[in-house]
Scaffold this motif. Structure first.
Motif, PDB file in Angstrom:
ATOM      1  N   PHE A 111       0.837  -1.195   0.000  1.00 28.95           N
ATOM      2  CA  PHE A 111       0.000   0.000   0.000  1.00 28.95           C
ATOM      3  C   PHE A 111       0.877   1.251   0.000  1.00 28.95           C
ATOM      4  N   LYS A 112       0.420   2.266  -0.703  1.00 31.99           N
ATOM      5  CA  LYS A 112       1.014   3.588  -0.582  1.00 31.99           C
ATOM      6  C   LYS A 112       0.155   4.409   0.363  1.00 31.99           C
ATOM      7  N   GLU A 114      -1.296   7.515   1.266  1.00 29.44           N
ATOM      8  CA  GLU A 114      -1.574   8.811   0.656  1.00 29.44           C
ATOM      9  C   GLU A 114      -1.679   9.913   1.708  1.00 29.44           C
ATOM     10  N   ARG A 186     -13.472   0.669   1.435  1.00 25.51           N
ATOM     11  CA  ARG A 186     -13.006   0.957   0.074  1.00 25.51           C
ATOM     12  C   ARG A 186     -13.865   2.055  -0.526  1.00 25.51           C
ATOM     13  N   ASN A 187     -13.193   3.046  -1.078  1.00 22.38           N
ATOM     14  CA  ASN A 187     -13.895   4.133  -1.755  1.00 22.38           C
ATOM     15  C   ASN A 187     -14.166   3.703  -3.192  1.00 22.38           C
ATOM     16  N   THR A 190     -12.702   6.326  -6.029  1.00 25.58           N
ATOM     17  CA  THR A 190     -11.257   6.434  -6.240  1.00 25.58           C
ATOM     18  C   THR A 190     -10.552   5.085  -6.255  1.00 25.58           C
ATOM     19  N   GLY A 192      -9.427   3.702  -3.630  1.00 31.93           N
ATOM     20  CA  GLY A 192      -8.532   3.665  -2.480  1.00 31.93           C
ATOM     21  C   GLY A 192      -9.208   3.072  -1.258  1.00 31.93           C
ATOM     22  N   GLU A 194      -9.664   3.315   3.132  1.00 33.17           N
ATOM     23  CA  GLU A 194      -9.604   4.180   4.303  1.00 33.17           C
ATOM     24  C   GLU A 194      -9.614   3.321   5.556  1.00 33.17           C
ATOM     25  N   ASN A 287      -5.274   6.835   4.705  1.00 25.81           N
ATOM     26  CA  ASN A 287      -5.833   6.666   3.370  1.00 25.81           C
ATOM     27  C   ASN A 287      -4.792   5.937   2.529  1.00 25.81           C
ATOM     28  N   LEU A 288      -5.166   4.780   1.995  1.00 26.94           N
ATOM     29  CA  LEU A 288      -4.213   3.884   1.338  1.00 26.94           C
ATOM     30  C   LEU A 288      -4.604   3.637  -0.107  1.00 26.94           C
ATOM     31  N   THR A 289      -3.587   3.362  -0.922  1.00 22.72           N
ATOM     32  CA  THR A 289      -3.784   2.930  -2.302  1.00 22.72           C
ATOM     33  C   THR A 289      -3.034   1.625  -2.501  1.00 22.72           C
ATOM     34  N   HIS A 306      -0.748  -1.811  -9.759  1.00 21.91           N
ATOM     35  CA  HIS A 306      -1.627  -0.653  -9.959  1.00 21.91           C
ATOM     36  C   HIS A 306      -1.357   0.054 -11.283  1.00 21.91           C
TER      37      HIS A 306
END
Length: 358
Positions: A111-112, A114, A186-187, A190, A192, A194, A287-289, A306
């Motif tokens: 995960f990045k 954000e 999960r959003n 986007t 991403g 949370e 907040n993760l990607t 990704h």
């Protein structure tokens, strides 16, 4: 002279009973390492401390990493200590990252980070922050939201996060141990994720703020300047700015449960009562990607990326190359094992011949 007997001290246990908490629902509870790799900023080190607190009690709160430690050291200890997951924080020029891996064979999610907010910053933004108590003696309840999808990487993320925390046995779970909630959402817009961390407050329901203040006080307030107790409740003695509890937050607490907050912590209710359940965020917040998914523990085939999408022919070629590398590695290990065995056998024969000559 007269002698008096001293009163015997009673020990009040406040620690977690490891034998009772070791198994939840007939299975071993998941345990985790929360570590950092390389140099990270001071704020990320604070985030690691908050994450360890969130993962309590089944994590190493005071774990100290050394520069000489590598991932193999943690994997070798995982079997002895019963550690099932690892959360690894790192920082590069492009940002901060979080690796979530299943020990010892994977998979691993990259995960990045954000955005993130520390626990102290969450408390500073609140009008009435939560004072820490005994909520960290029991594991949190994980709540997953918007994780239904046919995509493989989302399904894998769902399973990994769900298995990161102990499962709940409805038949044996106690309300007094359900003190925290970890929300992983999960959003859908986007893509991403949370992560939020809350503490559960269960208070007597159906009461205004003034009545609550009277109920919670150990001593009755001074009502000498009021003609009626209603003046205290509705007037200057207590403000009812909070009003009545919302109907959606009301639950029925069965008799004998220890869940409703009292003047000295949670109290036992002798009969069924209505209570209001409220969540107070205590942090950390992230907040993760999802950047990458690997088949093994920080290695192996890349199941998802990704930024990169590969054709089926290229995926087949990469899998064949990976399988060939694994075969070469297995043959090399077998050859080394045979060489070591042969060397020990030769040394044993030489030692035996030396003793026989003497």
């Amino acid at each position: 002279p007269a002698f008096t007997m001293g009163r015997k001290n009673k020990k009040r246990r406040t620690h977690v009973d490891d034998a009772a908490m070791e198994k939840t629902g007939g299975e071993k509870v998941p345990k985790s390492f929360v570590i950092r790799r390389g140099k990270v900023p001071a704020l990320v080190r604070e985030l690691i401390k908050d994450t360890r607190k969130m993962m309590s009690p089944f994590t190493a709160l005071k774990l100290k990493e050394r520069k000489t430690n590598n991932l193999k050291d943690y994997v070798s200890l995982s079997g002895t200590l019963g550690v099932s997951h690892m959360m690894c924080f790192s920082t590069t020029e492009t940002g901060s990252y979080l690796r979530l891996g299943k020990m010892p064979r994977g998979p691993t999610l990259y995960f990045k980070i954000e955005q993130y907010t520390l626990s102290k910053d969450v408390a500073a933004a609140q009008r009435r922050p939560h004072s820490p108590g005994t909520e960290f003696l029991s594991p949190p309840i994980v709540v997953l939201n918007n994780m239904q999808s046919d995509e493989r990487h989302i399904k894998l993320t769902d399973i990994m996060v769900q298995n990161l925390f102990p499962p709940i046995d409805i038949d044996t779970a106690k309300l007094s141990q359900c003190r925290r909630v970890v929300l992983f959402r999960r959003n859908p817009e986007t893509g991403g994720f949370e992560l939020r961390h809350y503490v559960v407050n269960v208070k007597a329901g159906g009461l205004t703020k003034g009545i609550k203040k009277i109920v919670r006080r150990r001593k009755l307030p001074n009502l000498g300047k009021y003609d009626d107790i209603a003046d205290y409740v509705t007037g200057g003695g207590a403000s009812d700015s909070e009003g009545e509890d919302m109907e959606d937050s009301m639950v029925q607490i069965e008799p004998g449960q220890k869940a409703i907050d009292g003047s000295r912590g949670a109290r036992h209710n002798k009969e069924a009562e209505e209570a209001a359940v409220k969540l107070t965020e205590i942090g950390p917040r992230m907040n993760l990607t999802l950047m990458k998914v690997e088949d093994g523990f920080c290695s192996g085939e890349v199941l998802y990326h990704h930024h990169v999408e590969k054709a089926p022919e290229e995926i087949a070629r990469i899998r064949a190359e990976l399988a060939e590398k694994q075969d070469v590695k297995a043959r090399r290990q077998a050859e080394q094992t045979a060489n070591v065995k042969r060397k020990k056998e030769l040394e044993r024969k030489q030692e035996f011949a030396k003793r026989k000559g003497e």
